[in-house]
Design a protein around this motif. Sequence first.
Motif, PDB file in Angstrom:
ATOM      1  N   ILE A 143       0.843  -1.199   0.000  1.00  0.00           N
ATOM      2  CA  ILE A 143       0.000   0.000   0.000  1.00  0.00           C
ATOM      3  C   ILE A 143       0.882   1.254   0.000  1.00  0.00           C
ATOM      4  N   SER A 144       1.901   1.295   0.860  1.00  0.00           N
ATOM      5  CA  SER A 144       2.811   2.451   0.904  1.00  0.00           C
ATOM      6  C   SER A 144       3.503   2.651  -0.436  1.00  0.00           C
ATOM      7  N   CYS A 145       3.920   1.538  -1.017  1.00  0.00           N
ATOM      8  CA  CYS A 145       4.588   1.544  -2.316  1.00  0.00           C
ATOM      9  C   CYS A 145       3.651   2.116  -3.379  1.00  0.00           C
ATOM     10  N   GLY A 146       2.390   1.692  -3.346  1.00  0.00           N
ATOM     11  CA  GLY A 146       1.409   2.168  -4.322  1.00  0.00           C
ATOM     12  C   GLY A 146       1.108   3.650  -4.161  1.00  0.00           C
ATOM     13  N   VAL A 147       1.077   4.123  -2.916  1.00  0.00           N
ATOM     14  CA  VAL A 147       0.863   5.551  -2.657  1.00  0.00           C
ATOM     15  C   VAL A 147       2.068   6.343  -3.154  1.00  0.00           C
ATOM     16  N   ALA A 148       3.276   5.873  -2.818  1.00  0.00           N
ATOM     17  CA  ALA A 148       4.507   6.586  -3.198  1.00  0.00           C
ATOM     18  C   ALA A 148       4.640   6.680  -4.719  1.00  0.00           C
ATOM     19  N   ALA A 149       4.195   5.648  -5.411  1.00  0.00           N
ATOM     20  CA  ALA A 149       4.332   5.616  -6.876  1.00  0.00           C
ATOM     21  C   ALA A 149       3.145   6.270  -7.585  1.00  0.00           C
ATOM     22  N   GLY A 150       2.139   6.740  -6.816  1.00  0.00           N
ATOM     23  CA  GLY A 150       1.016   7.445  -7.422  1.00  0.00           C
ATOM     24  C   GLY A 150      -0.090   6.545  -7.951  1.00  0.00           C
ATOM     25  N   HIS A 151      -0.091   5.275  -7.549  1.00  0.00           N
ATOM     26  CA  HIS A 151      -1.144   4.358  -8.002  1.00  0.00           C
ATOM     27  C   HIS A 151      -2.341   4.350  -7.046  1.00  0.00           C
ATOM     28  N   ILE A 152      -2.086   4.690  -5.788  1.00  0.00           N
ATOM     29  CA  ILE A 152      -3.141   4.762  -4.771  1.00  0.00           C
ATOM     30  C   ILE A 152      -3.138   6.188  -4.233  1.00  0.00           C
ATOM     31  N   SER A 153      -4.340   6.757  -4.084  1.00  0.00           N
ATOM     32  CA  SER A 153      -4.452   8.118  -3.548  1.00  0.00           C
ATOM     33  C   SER A 153      -3.822   8.200  -2.167  1.00  0.00           C
ATOM     34  N   ASN A 154      -3.161   9.313  -1.869  1.00  0.00           N
ATOM     35  CA  ASN A 154      -2.575   9.426  -0.519  1.00  0.00           C
ATOM     36  C   ASN A 154      -3.647   9.704   0.533  1.00  0.00           C
ATOM     37  N   SER A 155      -4.894   9.914   0.095  1.00  0.00           N
ATOM     38  CA  SER A 155      -6.000  10.029   1.054  1.00  0.00           C
ATOM     39  C   SER A 155      -6.963   8.844   0.876  1.00  0.00           C
ATOM     40  N   TYR A 156      -6.414   7.685   0.505  1.00  0.00           N
ATOM     41  CA  TYR A 156      -7.222   6.479   0.250  1.00  0.00           C
ATOM     42  C   TYR A 156      -7.945   6.023   1.517  1.00  0.00           C
ATOM     43  N   TRP A 157      -8.986   5.217   1.294  1.00  0.00           N
ATOM     44  CA  TRP A 157      -9.662   4.523   2.397  1.00  0.00           C
ATOM     45  C   TRP A 157      -9.519   3.025   2.203  1.00  0.00           C
ATOM     46  N   LEU A 158      -9.396   2.315   3.300  1.00  0.00           N
ATOM     47  CA  LEU A 158      -9.223   0.859   3.277  1.00  0.00           C
ATOM     48  C   LEU A 158     -10.461   0.173   3.851  1.00  0.00           C
ATOM     49  N   PRO A 170     -12.712 -10.723   4.323  1.00  0.00           N
ATOM     50  CA  PRO A 170     -11.489 -11.536   4.324  1.00  0.00           C
ATOM     51  C   PRO A 170     -11.336 -12.477   5.523  1.00  0.00           C
ATOM     52  N   GLY A 171     -12.460 -13.010   6.036  1.00  0.00           N
ATOM     53  CA  GLY A 171     -12.409 -13.881   7.213  1.00  0.00           C
ATOM     54  C   GLY A 171     -12.573 -13.059   8.487  1.00  0.00           C
ATOM     55  N   ASP A 172     -13.281 -13.616   9.472  1.00  0.00           N
ATOM     56  CA  ASP A 172     -13.574 -12.859  10.709  1.00  0.00           C
ATOM     57  C   ASP A 172     -12.315 -12.340  11.393  1.00  0.00           C
ATOM     58  N   ALA A 173     -11.328 -13.208  11.578  1.00  0.00           N
ATOM     59  CA  ALA A 173     -10.129 -12.801  12.325  1.00  0.00           C
ATOM     60  C   ALA A 173      -9.369 -11.696  11.591  1.00  0.00           C
ATOM     61  N   ARG A 179      -9.332  -3.665  10.913  1.00  0.00           N
ATOM     62  CA  ARG A 179     -10.022  -2.501  11.484  1.00  0.00           C
ATOM     63  C   ARG A 179      -9.076  -1.605  12.259  1.00  0.00           C
ATOM     64  N   THR A 180      -7.892  -2.151  12.633  1.00  0.00           N
ATOM     65  CA  THR A 180      -6.895  -1.362  13.366  1.00  0.00           C
ATOM     66  C   THR A 180      -5.885  -0.711  12.418  1.00  0.00           C
ATOM     67  N   TRP A 181      -5.989  -0.992  11.122  1.00  0.00           N
ATOM     68  CA  TRP A 181      -4.986  -0.484  10.170  1.00  0.00           C
ATOM     69  C   TRP A 181      -5.247   0.975   9.820  1.00  0.00           C
ATOM     70  N   PRO A 182      -4.161   1.685   9.406  1.00  0.00           N
ATOM     71  CA  PRO A 182      -4.328   3.078   8.977  1.00  0.00           C
ATOM     72  C   PRO A 182      -5.346   3.190   7.848  1.00  0.00           C
ATOM     73  N   ARG A 183      -6.145   4.259   7.881  1.00  0.00           N
ATOM     74  CA  ARG A 183      -7.084   4.610   6.814  1.00  0.00           C
ATOM     75  C   ARG A 183      -8.271   3.632   6.710  1.00  0.00           C
ATOM     76  N   PHE A 184      -8.459   2.745   7.711  1.00  0.00           N
ATOM     77  CA  PHE A 184      -9.634   1.868   7.679  1.00  0.00           C
ATOM     78  C   PHE A 184     -10.890   2.737   7.747  1.00  0.00           C
ATOM     79  N   ASN A 185     -11.869   2.433   6.900  1.00  0.00           N
ATOM     80  CA  ASN A 185     -13.115   3.198   6.865  1.00  0.00           C
ATOM     81  C   ASN A 185     -14.256   2.307   7.346  1.00  0.00           C
ATOM     82  N   PRO A 186     -14.834   2.579   8.523  1.00  0.00           N
ATOM     83  CA  PRO A 186     -15.882   1.706   9.048  1.00  0.00           C
ATOM     84  C   PRO A 186     -17.215   1.865   8.325  1.00  0.00           C
TER      85      PRO A 186
END
Length: 188
Positions: A143-158, A170-173, A179-186
């Motif tokens: 994700i960081s790589c994609g943001v740095a290279a301009g493929h993912i918006s730097n204000s993306y939501w996950l 992607p499975g309960d666990a 949900r604890t990751w940066p930019r997670f959108n509930p």
Amino acid sequence: MGRSVTVLVFALASLALASAQCPRIINRAGWGARSASTGTLPNRPAPWVVIHHTAGAHCTTDAACAQQMRNIQAMHIDTNRWADIGYNWCVGENGAAYEGRGWGRQGAHAPSFNDRSVGICVLGTFTNGIPNVAARNAVQQLISCGVAAGHISNSYWLIGHRQANPTACPGDAFFNHIRTWPRFNPNP
Ligand SMILES: [Zn+2]
């Protein structure tokens, strides 16, 4: 420093920064992908990242993960009749990121988000346990790589796939973990 030297140093520093954030990447030739042609992503850079699991076997070696990629691509092309493997990227518990449709291409992984997202799957089933640290780090680095290279918006939501479509992916666990990751959108 002269202007050209300053520009060169700055360019090299930017290049080092961008590459330092990328995980080990296995391109399509590296995993033996069948050739395929898919359309470009209409919304670039992608404003959304959608996380998946394959709900299949785990892999911790390069050979096993490449085999998984070939199996999934065959299922998506031969059974689902899709143009290519549905995901933009997949990550294995060997810590490598596998190029699926890749950057800037529309995936087939989360209807209603396909035209505005990068779909990243982790190879394995994560209902009762989360991906190992190598895989988790590789997803974050990708994700960081994609943001740095301009493929993912730097204000993306996950989001997790289940927020886009009725699915356990992607499975309960793993879902509870992202949900604890940066930019997670509930509330996408
Ligand atoms: Zn999914």
